[in-house]
Scaffold this motif. Structure first.
Motif, short mmCIF file in Angstrom:
data_model
loop_
_atom_site.label_atom_id
_atom_site.label_comp_id
_atom_site.label_asym_id
_atom_site.label_seq_id
_atom_site.Cartn_x
_atom_site.Cartn_y
_atom_site.Cartn_z
N CYS A 10 -8.14 4.90 3.73
CA CYS A 10 -7.42 5.72 2.72
C CYS A 10 -6.28 5.55 2.39
N PRO A 11 -5.87 5.13 1.36
CA PRO A 11 -4.16 5.29 1.25
C PRO A 11 -3.77 6.86 1.16
N HIS A 12 -4.30 7.66 1.09
CA HIS A 12 -4.18 9.46 1.37
C HIS A 12 -4.40 9.82 2.40
N ASN A 13 -5.03 9.23 3.30
CA ASN A 13 -5.30 10.34 4.20
C ASN A 13 -6.18 8.68 5.09
N ASP A 14 -5.14 8.85 7.04
CA ASP A 14 -4.66 7.92 7.51
C ASP A 14 -5.49 8.37 8.37
N ASN A 15 -6.80 9.42 7.99
CA ASN A 15 -7.56 8.69 9.27
C ASN A 15 -9.21 8.45 8.18
N VAL A 16 -9.59 8.36 7.07
CA VAL A 16 -10.60 7.80 6.60
C VAL A 16 -10.75 6.72 6.66
N VAL A 17 -11.57 6.08 6.61
CA VAL A 17 -12.33 4.55 6.07
C VAL A 17 -13.37 4.52 5.45
N GLY B 44 -8.71 -14.56 9.27
CA GLY B 44 -9.15 -13.23 8.41
C GLY B 44 -7.98 -13.06 8.10
N MET B 45 -7.80 -11.47 7.80
CA MET B 45 -6.37 -11.32 8.20
C MET B 45 -6.57 -9.69 7.44
N GLY B 46 -5.86 -8.78 8.50
CA GLY B 46 -5.12 -7.55 7.74
C GLY B 46 -3.74 -7.50 7.74
N TYR B 47 -3.98 -6.01 7.00
CA TYR B 47 -2.43 -5.79 5.72
C TYR B 47 -2.11 -4.47 6.74
N MET B 48 -0.91 -4.32 7.50
CA MET B 48 -0.29 -3.18 7.64
C MET B 48 0.72 -2.14 6.08
N PRO B 49 0.16 -1.10 5.88
CA PRO B 49 0.71 -0.38 4.30
C PRO B 49 2.31 -0.28 4.72
N ALA C 246 7.12 -7.37 6.95
CA ALA C 246 6.00 -6.97 7.10
C ALA C 246 4.66 -7.31 8.01
N ARG C 247 3.37 -6.44 8.25
CA ARG C 247 2.76 -7.10 9.44
C ARG C 247 1.09 -7.17 9.33
#
Length: 423
Positions: A39-46, A266-271, A283-284
């Motif tokens: 979630c972009p508005h809560n770092d603990n919610v997925v 696969g690839m993930g992207y850090m905000p 970028a990470r």
């Protein structure tokens, strides 16, 4: 998430090396997990989407998982086939979009667990990708029928579309850029990989088209709206290409290629707010190998230790511009920007609370007002909660017992080895 597993793990960025088999996971789905999105508005919610046709939203504890988590905050059920795409609204709180292999897009109000918008008849085939625009008023989709569509979800209508955006039979991807243009990747009729730039107002012809190569891997675009750089990661490739998007011809400018020896699964992207500004990190990525996940850090060398304003313009922060109800009522809001000059210091995340609406509330009559307390049934919720808590504690006790048992066996083995050495 791995499409062969029914669970996924959460680890701190600084933890490296081999993860123990007993490491706690999020394991509530009954089928393989196909997509997750923080979630972009809560770092603990997925949120996670699965082959079991459900969407689940999880709240990870502030200091990470101690035991495996099997009870989500909410389960969202509405798809009849597997859910392959999950994406949060960029500016409104608690709004989640899901797309399934039933060719349906559902937009949820997570705080009430309601499916507020259902787009059922717009896609005749499998949806490959969904992307929100900058303020979350529109979405663009790429479909197996080779059509890119721009949709107003609240009006439930197609605003613009382009048939055969890429003529090849292989999957496409489409994303919104910050200025409202659309960036797509796909394949030509001769199976060459392509990337294209489109103006949403006139999609008859692309602004720009680039031929890449003849590899089979689907190009996955990752976009940085602050610097207008698009990173392309191909499935099965061992490289990441990156391009800058500008308003001047040729519009899509090749910058460079990062290459390694091993292909990526696969690839993930850090905000942006998770990057280290002191090291000029722009970028990470998190590259998924067959047996490991490798961080790939991209930096711009600078001699000065001062904050680099050109690398870090103000970026989207964690505060939502709108509440869910405001967005569903028709309001729009641009992202609330923050400066990274002193680094990002995360605030205290509030707990995700789900208030399920009673369908009988809208049919309340005077009869319910006259109901005495003696006639009201007692809610069974507390007992269910306590049972779930007890079950969680028992699971933790069992895992600890197993760990102690395995360590005792290991100690015995080491003692035997020591005795042999002493002899």
């Amino acid at each position: 998430p791995c499409p062969l597993w029914k669970e996924f793990a959460q680890t701190p960025c600084y933890v490296t090396g081999r993860i123990d088999k007993s490491y706690p996971t999020v394991c509530g789905h009954t089928g393989p997990v196909l997509d997750i999105d923080w979630c972009p508005h809560n770092d603990n919610v997925v949120a996670s989407g699965s082959e079991d046709c459900t969407v689940m939203v999880w709240q990870i504890p502030e200091n990470g998982l101690v035991t495996s988590m099997s009870e989500p905050v909410v389960v969202l059920q509405g798809h009849s086939k597997r859910v392959g795409i999950i994406t949060w609204h960029p500016t409104a709180r608690d709004i989640l979009l899901s797309a399934g292999c039933d060719n349906q897009i559902i937009i949820w109000n997570v705080s009430t667990s309601e499916a507020m918008i259902s787009l059922e008849d717009m896609h005749p085939d499998v949806i490959y990708s969904v992307s929100w625009n900058r303020n979350g008023s529109l979405i663009c989709t790429a479909c197996k029928d080779k059509t890119v569509r721009v949709i107003d979800p609240r009006e439930e209508k197609i605003v613009a579309e382009k048939e055969k955006a890429h003529e090849g039979a292989r999957p496409m991807r489409a994303i919104f850029l910050a200025n409202g243009n659309i960036f797509t990747t796909g394949f030509s009729r001769m199976s060459e990989r392509q990337l294209a730039l489109w103006n949403m107002e006139n999609m008859d012809e692309p602004i720009s088209v680039h031929e890449m190569d003849t590899s089979n891997g689907v190009l996955l675009p990752f976009y940085d709206p602050d610097t207008n750089v698009v990173y392309l990661c191909g499935k099965g490739d061992s490289s990441i290409r990156y391009f800058e998007i500008t308003d001047e011809a040729p519009f899509v400018h090749y910058l460079n290629t990062f290459s390694t020896k091993e292909p990526q699964r696969g690839m993930g992207y850090m905000p942006k707010r998770g990057l280290d500004v002191n090291k000029c990190e722009i970028a990470r990525f998190y590259k998924l190998h067959e047996r490991k996940c490798e961080p790939i850090i991209m930096t711009v060398p600078r001699k000065s230790d001062l904050f680099q304003d050109d690398l870090y313009p103000d970026t989207a922060g964690p505060d939502p511009a709108l509440e869910a109800d405001e967005w569903f009522e028709g309001k729009n809001g641009d992202p609330i920007l923050i400066s990274l000059k002193h680094g990002y210091v995360p605030g205290k995340n509030r707990d995700l609370k789900v208030v399920k609406k009673n369908i009988l509330d809208n049919k309340t009559t005077k009869k319910t007002e006259n109901t005495t307390p003696a006639n009201k049934s007692v809610s069974p919720t507390p007992s269910i909660k306590s049972e779930a808590k007890l079950e969680e504690i028992l699971k933790e006790i069992k895992s600890l017992k197993d760990l102690v048992s395995s360590q005792e066996k290991r100690i015995v083995q080491l003692e035997e080895q020591m005795s042999k050495i002493a002899i």
